[in-house]
Design an enzyme around this catalytic site. Structure first.
Site, short mmCIF file in Angstrom:
data_model
loop_
_atom_site.label_atom_id
_atom_site.label_comp_id
_atom_site.label_asym_id
_atom_site.label_seq_id
_atom_site.Cartn_x
_atom_site.Cartn_y
_atom_site.Cartn_z
N LYS A 1 0.85 -1.38 0.25
CA LYS A 1 0.19 0.01 -0.03
C LYS A 1 0.86 1.34 -0.16
CE LYS A 1 -4.35 -2.21 1.79
NZ LYS A 1 -5.52 -1.79 2.64
N ARG A 38 -3.91 -10.42 4.92
CA ARG A 38 -4.13 -10.51 3.47
C ARG A 38 -3.05 -9.61 2.49
NH1 ARG A 38 -6.75 -6.79 -0.09
NH2 ARG A 38 -8.23 -7.47 -1.54
#
Length: 273
Positions: free
Chosen positions: A218, A252
């Site tokens: 991210k 995840r």
């Protein structure tokens, strides 16, 4: 010589937590934030999912709508058309999660074999309870996230914790028996907000619900390291140690084998799992 005292991660915080499980990310979309996770063709997506299962993924999270900042919303019909063959194809071989905010898509995906609803909107708990599936309720101020949005928090840890407790309470009241809460790293949060939430993982894991965490590649990792999305794997793996130590239940990720190897070393060294 003075004895060296080492505070062992995981020795006090939630020692009853089992091994950290890995959920593989599978985006059946042309516009996810990382090109390496995009699979426009169903056949290739299924092949990638099978590879993740082979690498030890506990579940595969299939999504058809990008939720990156500034992404264009799509209709439930278009979303289901994208993911339908992938959900059906992979559910024959392992556990499948459907990553959606649309109740129509979640319900039909469950009928085609998905056993977890990964809900970025945090609003589908009643549906999950009715269908008898696992449910991931995430914190977000808006989905998809508006480009350039900078939500203001009184205290991000308190605000997110309160919201997640509300989701968990509502899900349990609806009858959910398999539940995870997700602090929504990167969803309507600035770099420091994300870092504060990661520092507060022990508090989040002490709320009484299993925790799912997604940080893989991210943008806040790029803000810290200066790396592009293609080069953020080391930073992603670095988050595993505090997540594992705090008692996070599911991570995840895009990179299943590297994540599994890192977890194996943590568990071998510190003896959890």
């Amino acid at each position: 010589m003075k004895e060296l005292m080492i505070d062992r991660p995981g020795a006090v915080l939630r020692p009853d937590v089992g091994p950290l499980k890995v959920m593989g990310v599978l985006n059946v979309t042309p516009d996810s934030f990382w090109p390496g996770s995009r699979y426009a063709a169903a056949e290739r997506a299924i092949e990638s999912g099978m590879e993740m299962f082979g690498d030890g993924a506990w579940a595969i999270d299939v999504g058809g709508e990008s939720t990156r900042p500034g992404a264009a919303p799509m209709s439930p019909d278009e979303e289901w058309e994208r993911i339908s063959p992938v959900v059906s194809g992979l559910a024959k071989h392992g556990r499948v999660s459907v990553d959606t905010r649309h109740p129509e898509v979640a319900e039909i995906a469950v009928h085609h074999g998905a056993s977890i609803i990964n809900d970025v909107s945090g609003s589908l708990h009643q549906l999950a309870a009715r269908l008898g599936t696992g449910y991931v309720g995430m914190h977000s101020t808006a989905v998809p996230v508006l480009a350039g949005a900078q939500p203001q928090y009184g205290d991000v840890v308190t605000d997110v914790s309160t919201h997640l407790q509300d989701i968990a309470m509502a899900a349990r009241a609806a009858g959910s028996s398999e539940l995870w809460i997700d602090p929504g790293i990167g969803f309507g949060k600035g770099v420091e907000d994300n870092l504060r939430l990661l520092r507060a993982l022990p508090e989040l894991c002490a709320l009484g619900s299993s925790v799912l965490l997604g940080v893989s590649r991210k943008s806040f990792l790029g803000a810290v390291t200066g790396r592009t999305v293609e080069d953020r794997l080391p930073a992603s793996l670095a988050v595993l140690a505090p997540a594992w130590s705090a008692g996070v239940d599911v991570i995840r990720v895009h990179d299943v084998p590297q994540t599994r190897d890192t977890i194996a070393m943590l568990e071998t060294i510190w003896g959890r799992g």
